[in-house]
Design a protein around this motif. Structure first.
Motif, PDB file in Angstrom:
ATOM      1  N   VAL A 150       1.034   8.005  -3.375  1.00 41.29           N
ATOM      2  CA  VAL A 150       1.592   8.031  -2.019  1.00 41.29           C
ATOM      3  C   VAL A 150       1.341   6.707  -1.307  1.00 41.29           C
ATOM      4  N   LEU A 151       0.128   6.201  -1.411  1.00 38.45           N
ATOM      5  CA  LEU A 151      -0.187   4.924  -0.764  1.00 38.45           C
ATOM      6  C   LEU A 151       0.648   3.789  -1.350  1.00 38.45           C
ATOM      7  N   PHE A 152       0.826   3.800  -2.663  1.00 43.44           N
ATOM      8  CA  PHE A 152       1.625   2.754  -3.311  1.00 43.44           C
ATOM      9  C   PHE A 152       3.083   2.833  -2.857  1.00 43.44           C
ATOM     10  N   TYR A 153       3.616   4.049  -2.769  1.00 44.31           N
ATOM     11  CA  TYR A 153       5.006   4.209  -2.330  1.00 44.31           C
ATOM     12  C   TYR A 153       5.189   3.728  -0.892  1.00 44.31           C
ATOM     13  N   LEU A 154       4.253   4.099  -0.025  1.00 43.47           N
ATOM     14  CA  LEU A 154       4.350   3.659   1.367  1.00 43.47           C
ATOM     15  C   LEU A 154       4.303   2.139   1.469  1.00 43.47           C
ATOM     16  N   ALA A 155       3.474   1.529   0.627  1.00 45.18           N
ATOM     17  CA  ALA A 155       3.331   0.072   0.688  1.00 45.18           C
ATOM     18  C   ALA A 155       4.609  -0.637   0.256  1.00 45.18           C
ATOM     19  N   ILE A 156       5.166  -0.221  -0.878  1.00 45.53           N
ATOM     20  CA  ILE A 156       6.343  -0.943  -1.384  1.00 45.53           C
ATOM     21  C   ILE A 156       7.623  -0.552  -0.647  1.00 45.53           C
ATOM     22  N   ALA A 157       7.634   0.625  -0.019  1.00 50.06           N
ATOM     23  CA  ALA A 157       8.858   1.081   0.644  1.00 50.06           C
ATOM     24  C   ALA A 157       8.943   0.622   2.095  1.00 50.06           C
ATOM     25  N   TYR A 158       7.807   0.570   2.777  1.00 47.61           N
ATOM     26  CA  TYR A 158       7.848   0.329   4.217  1.00 47.61           C
ATOM     27  C   TYR A 158       7.247  -1.005   4.645  1.00 47.61           C
ATOM     28  N   PHE A 159       6.326  -1.555   3.872  1.00 45.70           N
ATOM     29  CA  PHE A 159       5.721  -2.823   4.288  1.00 45.70           C
ATOM     30  C   PHE A 159       6.749  -3.951   4.388  1.00 45.70           C
ATOM     31  N   PRO A 160       7.706  -4.049   3.447  1.00 40.79           N
ATOM     32  CA  PRO A 160       8.690  -5.139   3.572  1.00 40.79           C
ATOM     33  C   PRO A 160       9.566  -5.032   4.815  1.00 40.79           C
ATOM     34  N   THR A 161       9.661  -3.841   5.400  1.00 42.02           N
ATOM     35  CA  THR A 161      10.505  -3.675   6.587  1.00 42.02           C
ATOM     36  C   THR A 161       9.772  -4.032   7.877  1.00 42.02           C
ATOM     37  N   LEU A 162       8.473  -4.253   7.794  1.00 43.90           N
ATOM     38  CA  LEU A 162       7.708  -4.592   8.989  1.00 43.90           C
ATOM     39  C   LEU A 162       7.972  -6.036   9.397  1.00 43.90           C
ATOM     40  N   PRO A 163       7.827  -6.348  10.682  1.00 44.77           N
ATOM     41  CA  PRO A 163       7.953  -7.750  11.116  1.00 44.77           C
ATOM     42  C   PRO A 163       6.931  -8.632  10.410  1.00 44.77           C
ATOM     43  N   SER A 164       7.213  -9.922  10.385  1.00 49.84           N
ATOM     44  CA  SER A 164       6.425 -10.858   9.587  1.00 49.84           C
ATOM     45  C   SER A 164       4.919 -10.797   9.834  1.00 49.84           C
ATOM     46  N   PRO A 165       4.425 -10.828  11.070  1.00 55.34           N
ATOM     47  CA  PRO A 165       2.959 -10.793  11.210  1.00 55.34           C
ATOM     48  C   PRO A 165       2.361  -9.453  10.791  1.00 55.34           C
ATOM     49  N   LEU A 166       3.104  -8.365  11.043  1.00 58.64           N
ATOM     50  CA  LEU A 166       2.536  -7.045  10.781  1.00 58.64           C
ATOM     51  C   LEU A 166       2.420  -6.753   9.290  1.00 58.64           C
ATOM     52  N   LEU A 210      -5.156 -14.047   2.895  1.00 52.80           N
ATOM     53  CA  LEU A 210      -4.189 -13.976   3.987  1.00 52.80           C
ATOM     54  C   LEU A 210      -3.519 -15.330   4.213  1.00 52.80           C
ATOM     55  N   VAL A 211      -4.308 -16.403   4.150  1.00 49.45           N
ATOM     56  CA  VAL A 211      -3.736 -17.742   4.318  1.00 49.45           C
ATOM     57  C   VAL A 211      -2.738 -18.036   3.205  1.00 49.45           C
ATOM     58  N   ASN A 212      -3.097 -17.664   1.972  1.00 46.19           N
ATOM     59  CA  ASN A 212      -2.168 -17.870   0.862  1.00 46.19           C
ATOM     60  C   ASN A 212      -0.887 -17.063   1.061  1.00 46.19           C
ATOM     61  N   ALA A 213      -1.053 -15.835   1.569  1.00 47.33           N
ATOM     62  CA  ALA A 213       0.129 -15.006   1.820  1.00 47.33           C
ATOM     63  C   ALA A 213       1.009 -15.632   2.896  1.00 47.33           C
ATOM     64  N   LEU A 214       0.371 -16.182   3.933  1.00 50.07           N
ATOM     65  CA  LEU A 214       1.144 -16.857   4.981  1.00 50.07           C
ATOM     66  C   LEU A 214       1.888 -18.060   4.423  1.00 50.07           C
ATOM     67  N   GLU A 215       1.217 -18.800   3.535  1.00 51.98           N
ATOM     68  CA  GLU A 215       1.873 -19.961   2.940  1.00 51.98           C
ATOM     69  C   GLU A 215       3.056 -19.541   2.078  1.00 51.98           C
ATOM     70  N   VAL A 216       2.873 -18.460   1.315  1.00 54.61           N
ATOM     71  CA  VAL A 216       3.971 -17.967   0.483  1.00 54.61           C
ATOM     72  C   VAL A 216       5.128 -17.508   1.351  1.00 54.61           C
ATOM     73  N   ASP A 217       4.805 -16.784   2.433  1.00 51.65           N
ATOM     74  CA  ASP A 217       5.852 -16.302   3.330  1.00 51.65           C
ATOM     75  C   ASP A 217       6.569 -17.469   3.993  1.00 51.65           C
ATOM     76  N   LEU A 218       5.809 -18.485   4.399  1.00 45.12           N
ATOM     77  CA  LEU A 218       6.417 -19.660   5.019  1.00 45.12           C
ATOM     78  C   LEU A 218       7.306 -20.395   4.025  1.00 45.12           C
ATOM     79  N   SER A 219       6.821 -20.517   2.793  1.00 42.57           N
ATOM     80  CA  SER A 219       7.620 -21.188   1.766  1.00 42.57           C
ATOM     81  C   SER A 219       8.912 -20.424   1.499  1.00 42.57           C
ATOM     82  N   ALA A 220       8.804 -19.092   1.466  1.00 42.30           N
ATOM     83  CA  ALA A 220       9.999 -18.278   1.235  1.00 42.30           C
ATOM     84  C   ALA A 220      11.008 -18.464   2.362  1.00 42.30           C
TER      85      ALA A 220
END
Length: 228
Positions: free
Chosen positions: A69-85, A198-208
């Motif tokens: 359930v936790l895995f499904y919630l993460a992959i299904a709903y996390f990408p729909t959240l705004p960038s900082p969230l 988190l910093v690496n994730a921000l860098e990846v998101d910024l690069s994307a």
């Protein structure tokens, strides 16, 4: 003072030992306890030693269901959240999912202790599957862990928690080798590691975002060029 002006052995010990070390030595119990392990075991109700396959598997199903359930919630709903969230949601997911998966590891741990069921083969199969899913070796751990429990607290034979001699302890150990010190150490290390992730994730998101913007810019330029 003893007879003839001489110190007794106890008085001489108190006089020679520093106060702090003397208190520590007095705190450590040296006499055998007034009970045996057999007496403790007899005091525990017999129902606590009964293994149930259905009950054990119910815990496996329960934990794996929560993981799913936790895995499904993460992959299904996390990408729909705004960038900082969504960047803050992933560390929270890691912490919660890690707690649940620790429960899965505990079940596999009990398999290694032959506490999952009355059948050794079933215990080993379940333990091997769960340990392998967590990328943890099962049989090598089982044998070394059994040796650890047979020699718990032994400076010569224990293979896991071997205390260091006092001469090899760092000067700051006495400040950190206590519950507040250990909490502070873990808090700093885990938050530092989490911050790096988190910093690496921000860098990846910024690069994307940069790559996405560049693609859109190139696409727009191509459309403009073709329209001419």
């Amino acid at each position: 003072m003893g007879a003839g002006g001489r110190m007794s052995a106890e008085e001489r010990f108190e006089h020679q030992m520093p106060h702090e070390e003397h208190d520590e030595l007095r705190r450590v119990p040296t006499a055998a306890p007034p009970f045996t392990l057999g007496e403790i075991k007899k005091a525990i109700p017999q129902r606590c030693f009964q293994r149930s396959v259905l009950r054990s598997f119910s815990y496996v199903v329960q934990d794996l269901a929560i993981v799913s359930v936790l895995f499904y919630l993460a992959i299904a709903y996390f990408p729909t959240l705004p960038s900082p969230l969504h960047l803050l949601a992933w560390p929270l997911y890691w912490a919660v999912q890690g707690c649940v998966l620790t429960g899965v590891w505990v079940i596999a741990h009990e398999c290694g202790h032959h506490a999952f069921s009355d059948y050794s083969l079933l215990d080993d199969v379940v333990g091997l599957v769960l340990h392998s899913a967590l990328l943890v070796p099962y049989f090598s751990w089982k044998y070394s862990h059994r040796r650890h429990h047979s020699n718990t607290g032994s400076l010569e034979r224990d293979e896991v928690f071997v205390p260091k001699p006092k001469a090899k302890l760092a000067w700051f150990s006495k400040y950190l080798n206590n519950p507040p010190g250990r909490f502070l150490t873990l808090f700093i290390l885990r938050n530092f590691v989490g911050l790096c992730v988190l910093v690496n994730a921000l860098e990846v998101d910024l690069s994307a975002n940069i790559v996405r913007g560049a693609k859109e810019l190139v696409g727009t330029a191509i459309k403009v060029q073709s329209s001419r």
